[in-house]
Design a protein around this motif. Structure first.
Motif, PDB file in Angstrom:
ATOM      1  N   VAL A 141       0.876  -1.239   0.129  1.00 52.94           N
ATOM      2  CA  VAL A 141       0.152   0.061  -0.220  1.00 52.94           C
ATOM      3  C   VAL A 141       0.799   1.261  -0.005  1.00 52.94           C
ATOM      4  O   VAL A 141       1.917   1.417   0.713  1.00 52.94           O
ATOM      5  CB  VAL A 141      -1.084  -0.068   1.276  1.00 52.94           C
ATOM      6  N   ASN A 142       0.518   2.354  -0.918  1.00 45.77           N
ATOM      7  CA  ASN A 142       1.081   3.486  -0.945  1.00 45.77           C
ATOM      8  C   ASN A 142       0.976   4.245   0.526  1.00 45.77           C
ATOM      9  O   ASN A 142      -0.330   4.067   0.889  1.00 45.77           O
ATOM     10  CB  ASN A 142       1.020   4.289  -2.058  1.00 45.77           C
ATOM     11  N   GLU A 143       1.795   5.114   0.879  1.00 44.92           N
ATOM     12  CA  GLU A 143       1.589   5.743   2.223  1.00 44.92           C
ATOM     13  C   GLU A 143       0.182   6.798   1.897  1.00 44.92           C
ATOM     14  O   GLU A 143       0.122   7.143   0.641  1.00 44.92           O
ATOM     15  CB  GLU A 143       2.709   6.681   2.401  1.00 44.92           C
ATOM     16  N   ALA A 200      -0.420  10.544  10.722  1.00 40.61           N
ATOM     17  CA  ALA A 200      -1.218  10.112  11.904  1.00 40.61           C
ATOM     18  C   ALA A 200      -0.423   9.090  12.615  1.00 40.61           C
ATOM     19  O   ALA A 200      -0.623   8.831  14.025  1.00 40.61           O
ATOM     20  CB  ALA A 200      -2.673   9.519  11.453  1.00 40.61           C
ATOM     21  N   TYR A 201       0.163   8.268  11.985  1.00 37.52           N
ATOM     22  CA  TYR A 201       0.852   6.866  12.498  1.00 37.52           C
ATOM     23  C   TYR A 201       2.380   6.932  12.000  1.00 37.52           C
ATOM     24  O   TYR A 201       2.953   7.399  10.910  1.00 37.52           O
ATOM     25  CB  TYR A 201       0.314   5.653  11.929  1.00 37.52           C
ATOM     26  N   ASP A 202       3.172   6.401  13.027  1.00 34.48           N
ATOM     27  CA  ASP A 202       4.617   6.578  13.096  1.00 34.48           C
ATOM     28  C   ASP A 202       5.249   5.029  12.104  1.00 34.48           C
ATOM     29  O   ASP A 202       5.062   4.055  12.421  1.00 34.48           O
ATOM     30  CB  ASP A 202       5.216   6.242  14.136  1.00 34.48           C
ATOM     31  N   PHE A 203       5.672   5.259  10.961  1.00 28.75           N
ATOM     32  CA  PHE A 203       6.514   4.142  10.208  1.00 28.75           C
ATOM     33  C   PHE A 203       7.728   4.503  10.067  1.00 28.75           C
ATOM     34  O   PHE A 203       8.436   3.804   8.991  1.00 28.75           O
ATOM     35  CB  PHE A 203       5.599   4.036   8.848  1.00 28.75           C
ATOM     36  N   LEU A 217      -1.395 -12.233   7.197  1.00 25.64           N
ATOM     37  CA  LEU A 217      -1.394 -11.310   6.139  1.00 25.64           C
ATOM     38  C   LEU A 217       0.272 -10.606   6.270  1.00 25.64           C
ATOM     39  O   LEU A 217       0.516 -10.092   7.291  1.00 25.64           O
ATOM     40  CB  LEU A 217      -2.447 -10.455   6.127  1.00 25.64           C
ATOM     41  N   ASP A 218       0.657 -10.450   5.097  1.00 24.83           N
ATOM     42  CA  ASP A 218       1.850  -9.724   5.159  1.00 24.83           C
ATOM     43  C   ASP A 218       1.723  -8.463   4.550  1.00 24.83           C
ATOM     44  O   ASP A 218       1.050  -8.415   3.223  1.00 24.83           O
ATOM     45  CB  ASP A 218       3.100 -10.479   4.218  1.00 24.83           C
ATOM     46  N   MET A 219       1.804  -7.329   5.158  1.00 23.45           N
ATOM     47  CA  MET A 219       1.234  -5.857   4.607  1.00 23.45           C
ATOM     48  C   MET A 219       2.588  -4.966   4.720  1.00 23.45           C
ATOM     49  O   MET A 219       3.405  -4.936   5.727  1.00 23.45           O
ATOM     50  CB  MET A 219       0.483  -5.423   5.470  1.00 23.45           C
ATOM     51  N   GLU A 220       2.795  -4.339   3.755  1.00 21.17           N
ATOM     52  CA  GLU A 220       3.691  -3.178   3.549  1.00 21.17           C
ATOM     53  C   GLU A 220       3.337  -2.098   2.980  1.00 21.17           C
ATOM     54  O   GLU A 220       2.266  -1.862   2.082  1.00 21.17           O
ATOM     55  CB  GLU A 220       4.761  -3.768   2.470  1.00 21.17           C
ATOM     56  N   VAL A 221       3.866  -0.805   3.814  1.00 26.08           N
ATOM     57  CA  VAL A 221       3.285   0.530   3.323  1.00 26.08           C
ATOM     58  C   VAL A 221       4.628   0.972   2.713  1.00 26.08           C
ATOM     59  O   VAL A 221       5.858   0.716   2.876  1.00 26.08           O
ATOM     60  CB  VAL A 221       3.352   1.272   4.495  1.00 26.08           C
ATOM     61  N   VAL A 222       4.399   1.735   1.397  1.00 31.96           N
ATOM     62  CA  VAL A 222       5.644   2.353   0.635  1.00 31.96           C
ATOM     63  C   VAL A 222       5.730   3.824   0.893  1.00 31.96           C
ATOM     64  O   VAL A 222       4.646   4.334   0.598  1.00 31.96           O
ATOM     65  CB  VAL A 222       5.355   2.077  -0.902  1.00 31.96           C
ATOM     66  N   LEU A 223       6.812   4.372   1.465  1.00 31.92           N
ATOM     67  CA  LEU A 223       6.918   5.628   1.932  1.00 31.92           C
ATOM     68  C   LEU A 223       7.237   6.629   0.723  1.00 31.92           C
ATOM     69  O   LEU A 223       8.029   6.001  -0.115  1.00 31.92           O
ATOM     70  CB  LEU A 223       7.762   5.745   3.098  1.00 31.92           C
ATOM     71  N   PRO A 224       7.209   7.581   0.796  1.00 32.15           N
ATOM     72  CA  PRO A 224       7.634   8.608  -0.246  1.00 32.15           C
ATOM     73  C   PRO A 224       9.371   8.412  -0.380  1.00 32.15           C
ATOM     74  O   PRO A 224       9.671   8.424   0.490  1.00 32.15           O
ATOM     75  CB  PRO A 224       7.205  10.074   0.242  1.00 32.15           C
ATOM     76  N   ASP A 237      12.219  13.664   6.518  1.00 36.47           N
ATOM     77  CA  ASP A 237      11.349  14.036   5.611  1.00 36.47           C
ATOM     78  C   ASP A 237       9.675  14.116   6.216  1.00 36.47           C
ATOM     79  O   ASP A 237       9.748  14.259   7.415  1.00 36.47           O
ATOM     80  CB  ASP A 237      11.235  13.059   4.411  1.00 36.47           C
ATOM     81  N   ARG A 238       8.710  14.163   5.353  1.00 40.49           N
ATOM     82  CA  ARG A 238       7.428  14.385   5.598  1.00 40.49           C
ATOM     83  C   ARG A 238       6.932  13.464   6.541  1.00 40.49           C
ATOM     84  O   ARG A 238       6.283  13.592   7.473  1.00 40.49           O
ATOM     85  CB  ARG A 238       6.390  14.588   4.289  1.00 40.49           C
ATOM     86  N   CYS A 239       7.439  12.178   6.431  1.00 38.19           N
ATOM     87  CA  CYS A 239       6.829  11.058   7.193  1.00 38.19           C
ATOM     88  C   CYS A 239       8.040  10.841   8.252  1.00 38.19           C
ATOM     89  O   CYS A 239       7.812   9.770   8.867  1.00 38.19           O
ATOM     90  CB  CYS A 239       6.835   9.754   6.537  1.00 38.19           C
ATOM     91  N   GLU A 240       8.867  11.540   8.561  1.00 41.91           N
ATOM     92  CA  GLU A 240       9.974  11.686   9.584  1.00 41.91           C
ATOM     93  C   GLU A 240      10.701  10.403   9.461  1.00 41.91           C
ATOM     94  O   GLU A 240      11.147   9.868  10.536  1.00 41.91           O
ATOM     95  CB  GLU A 240       9.268  11.790  10.802  1.00 41.91           C
TER      96      GLU A 240
END
Length: 855
Positions: free
Chosen positions: A434-436, A495-498, A525-532, A626-629
């Motif tokens: 999933v994209n950030e 909202a959440y720390d990644f 389930l394996d889940m991944e967030v793609v950060l900028p 960056d924006r996502c810290e």
């Protein structure tokens, strides 16, 4: 008689002047994290309260913290003063079994300390130490216990690890020994602890540690620690000999069946493990008292009686029970006597958790005419272990002193659980990317062929609260045998720390409400967030990244960090293995947007360099945010070699061994030279704590450039000679030291002093026999001190012969002058010219003669 006394033998004098620590029977150290930067250190001491010879409790102690990396040359990283906060009595397991010679108290000294975690980041960790002299003289398993000290050590991990504070508290050791052991009788106790962080604890025996010096309170020395010396016949494998030598299981069960009475010392090391890595350990020191003459009853004997199965043997047979079978049988206890109280309990062997209500009673009193107890035991309808037998120990104990004597029946039982089929999920996933800043919804459906009700729950590996990472589970419908729900994932980094993690393993657990509440396997389930995308910053310096300097140089340059994304930058400097402030470096951490510059400056001074260190490595670290810290970092390794000339050692001008007389003042100049004329040189004693016990012994504290002379003074007294001795030898070692760079150099000189009696002065005494009190200013007074010829002066008092009086008599025997002062002066004014008789009286010696008075 001549006796040679080396200065190292003065330990005996120190002992005579210092309280022994035979009241201390054990102890340990604790380190507790209150919050990052705030910690508590406890020193725990167990005392023999049955004795009253050493009942003074010191109010404050100092503990010393060392870094493992520094090895045998380590200086304390920090010291901490602890204050006494509590004193409690350690209770017996059975108070009715108490004896007068065993009474233990628990004393705690404590302090809250502030430590910067970043300053304690050495990956090799640290240790806290405390030492004390001396042990109980009746301890029988170590050599010379009264001259053997004790050392408590606690190993702790670094306080800063992987860029964050490392949260850890040392194990909290629970019950110490409060009971005595009996010769020929099994002694057992749980010598365990707990861990505030949930770390695993492993136990083992260790050789107790000795103090590093024979002083009442030695300053702890760095590793390697000094072990005690086992007495003949004892060792780590045979700490307390017997039918069951002292041992401890990895889970902390202490066992011994001693062969002989006595007091024995032992140590237990408790290792602390987290994620298959040992992170620390604490060593508890303790004494055990074993006594003879105990007459416990024979332990109870236990057995199992299975209805309808007279041949059942619990040692080889397994009990099988079906779903609907009665699972109760009899637990039989024999070899019991009237008046005993029999206790009963059950313990699981191959499973965790308590077994509650397995007996109809937990203890029973043996009444008159009773020789057998029969208690019903019922196996659980839902087995604690699935798909295999479970093992349980049925234990009966009597009320013997000091500890109950036990017998155990071990049963292997297989219970067929009620039939049940776990719920199953409709196919989904198993991987989502999933994209950030997106919201993901995953539809879920679980069914149960047994038509049991289903409850869904959500877990995320390594996360206590899934919602902290944006995960939530919402139930849509729920009927018997079926449930539907939606899994939501909000991936907004605002909202959440990644920043530390972008991949997650998410489990959906479907629990059906079956009879035995069997836990089902989750749907993973394996889940991944793609950060900028974020570029890494870059660090540079305005000079070469490897330079050579000399003391007196000024090293100055700019450190620059840039980021192509224009993110916020943080620039800092890390000194690799040393304190940059203490060697004179100035560098300010800096921050900025897109670019940041900070000047580095080092006024290289020989006196501030780290001893023995020529190469210094600085790490300039730039981190963006960056924006996502999310933090990216770049590190520039900057190396500085300091070229320092070798320092020459000072050297003593040698002096010869010297003879001194008792009560006669002595002084001697000691000179040391240094070829480095700019070095400051000083002279002192090598070990002041081990000098002869003489208050008149002193050495001037003088320093000089290139050359120094200090005066040594000593008026030895009679206490330095044992009764009947006429001479004794003392070796004193002097130390010359400089302040040169990069390493201070030293020289030592041993001088042997012979302390003699002054009897020869008595034999040589030849006082004058004429004086002329005629007023001409020459020989007008009679005295026996400060005369130019040494043999005419009164002998110095020796160890058994002291001056008492001087008297003058005329021919008729009348006393014309008398004095009890050795500094007397007689002017002869009251007598006529003529011959008089005198007496010089000492305690043992007298001198008589005649004296001419001429006018």
């Amino acid at each position: 008689m001549i006796v040679r006394k080396f200065w190292v033998m003065l330990c005996g004098v120190l002992l005579a002047l210092s309280p022994r620590a035979n009241h201390i029977v054990g102890g340990e150290i604790e380190f507790i994290t209150i919050e990052p930067g705030r910690y508590r250190i406890n020193l725990i001491q167990y005392r023999d309260d049955a004795q009253d010879e050493n009942d003074v409790i010191i109010d404050q102690y100092t503990v010393y913290l060392f870094a493992n990396r520094h090895g045998a040359n380590a200086e304390p990283v920090s010291t901490h003063l602890l204050t006494r906060v509590s004193y409690d009595e350690v209770p017996y397991t059975k108070p009715d079994c108490s004896i007068a010679q065993l009474k233990t108290g628990r004393v705690v000294w404590s302090a809250e300390v502030n430590l910067d975690p970043k300053a304690y980041a050495d990956p090799e960790g640290y240790y806290i130490a405390w030492e004390r002299c001396c042990r109980n003289e009746v301890i029988k398993n170590i050599v010379n216990p009264v001259r053997t000290g004790m050392k408590y050590v606690l190993e702790i991990p670094p306080l800063w690890k992987d860029g964050v504070p490392f949260i850890n508290s040392s194990p909290e050791l629970l019950k110490p020994l409060s009971d005595y052991a009996c010769v020929g009788q099994l002694y057992y106790t749980s010598f365990t602890g707990s861990d505030r962080d949930g770390d695993s604890l492993v136990y083992r025996l260790a050789t107790p540690l000795n103090s590093s010096a024979y002083d009442p309170l030695p300053i702890p020395q760095p590793k390697p620690h000094i072990p005690v010396e086992w007495a003949e016949g004892y060792s780590l494998r045979n700490v307390i000999p017997g039918a069951q030598p002292l041992s401890i299981s990895t889970k902390g069960l202490l066992l011994v069946n001693p062969a002989e009475p006595g007091v024995y010392v032992f140590s237990v090391v408790v290792e602390e493990w987290r994620d298959d890595e040992k992170i620390g350990e604490v060593q508890r020191d303790f004494q055990m008292l074993a006594i003879d003459g105990c007459t416990p009853p024979e332990p109870p004997e236990v057995g199992v009686k299975i209805p309808g199965n007279e041949t059942f043997n619990p040692e080889v047979d397994t009990l099988y029970y079906g779903v609907n079978e009665d699972k109760c049988f009899d637990f039989v206890i024999t070899n019991i006597a009237q008046g005993e109280t029999i206790s009963l309990r059950a313990e699981g062997v191959n499973f965790d958790g308590d077994i509650e209500d397995v007996f109809s009673i937990s203890q029973a009193y043996v009444g008159e005419g009773v020789d057998t107890l029969v208690v019903q035991f019922c196996a659980p309808g839902c087995p604690p272990v699935r798909d295999e037998p479970f093992i349980v120990d049925l234990i009966a104990g009597d009320d013997a002193c000091p500890l109950p004597q036990l017998d155990t029946a071990r049963l292997t039982i297989y219970v067929e659980p009620p039939s049940n089929v776990s719920p199953s999920f409709d196919p989904v996933g198993p991987r989502f990317v999933v994209n950030e800043d997106s919201l993901l919804e995953v539809a879920l459906r679980a069914t149960d062929v047994d038509a049991d009700s289903i409850i869904l729950s959500l877990v995320v590996e390594g996360e206590a609260d899934p919602q902290a990472r944006g995960f939530s589970l919402v139930t849509r419908t729920s009927v018997r045998g079926e449930i539907t729900a939606s899994l939501f994932w909000d991936t907004s980094c605002q909202a959440y720390d990644f920043t530390d993690q972008q991949q997650f393993r998410v489990g959906i657990l479907a629990e059906d409400l079956d009879t035995c509440e069997v836990v089902s396997e989750p749907l993973w389930l394996d889940m991944e967030v793609v950060l900028p995308f974020n570029t890494e910053p870059e660090v540079s310096v305005s000079v070469s990244d490897s330079v050579v300097v000399r003391p007196g140089d000024q090293l100055t340059f700019d450190v620059n960090a840039t980021d192509l994304d224009g993110d916020t930058l943080y620039l800092r400097c890390i000194a690799d293995g040393f304190d940059q402030n203490s060697i004179g470096v100035t560098f300010d951490d800096a921050s900025g947007v897109g670019e940041v510059v900070s000047p580095f400056s080092w006024a290289v001074s020989c006196k501030s360099l780290v001893l023995g260190k020529d190469d210094y490595t600085f790490l300039f670290v730039a981190e963006d945010q960056d924006r996502c810290e999310v933090v990216n970092a770049d590190t520039l390794v900057f190396k500085v070699h300091v070229d320092v000339d070798e320092n020459n050692s000072p050297e003593f001008v040698q002096v010869a061994d010297t003879a001194l007389e008792v009560n006669v003042p002595f002084e001697m100049d000691l000179t040391a030279l240094d070829l480095d004329e700019d070095d400051s040189v000083g002279i002192t004693f090598l070990n002041p704590a081990r000098l002869p016990n003489s208050p008149t012994l002193s050495l001037e504290e003088v320093k000089g450039k290139g050359r120094v002379t200090s005066t040594f003074r000593w008026t030895p007294d009679c206490s330095l000679l044992d009764f009947g001795e006429t001479s004794a030898f003392y070796d004193i070692v002097f130390l010359a030291y400089d302040d040169g760079c990069p390493i201070q150099k030293l020289d030592t000189m041993l001088v042997t002093f012979e302390v003699r009696e002054t009897r020869e002065r008595f034999n040589r005494f030849l006082p004058p026999n004429v004086f002329t009190p005629n007023g001409d200013g020459k020989n007008d007074e009679f005295r026996l001190v400060d005369l130019p010829r040494p043999e005419q002066n009164l002998p110095i008092d020796n160890c058994d012969d002291a001056f008492e009086y001087f008297a003058v008599h005329d021919r008729s025997g009348a006393t014309v002058f008398e004095s009890s002062s050795r500094e007397f002066v007689w002017d002869g004014a009251n007598v006529e010219a003529g011959v008089y008789y005198y007496v010089v009286k000492y305690t043992r010696t007298s001198y008589k003669g005649y004296l001419h008075v001429m006018r």
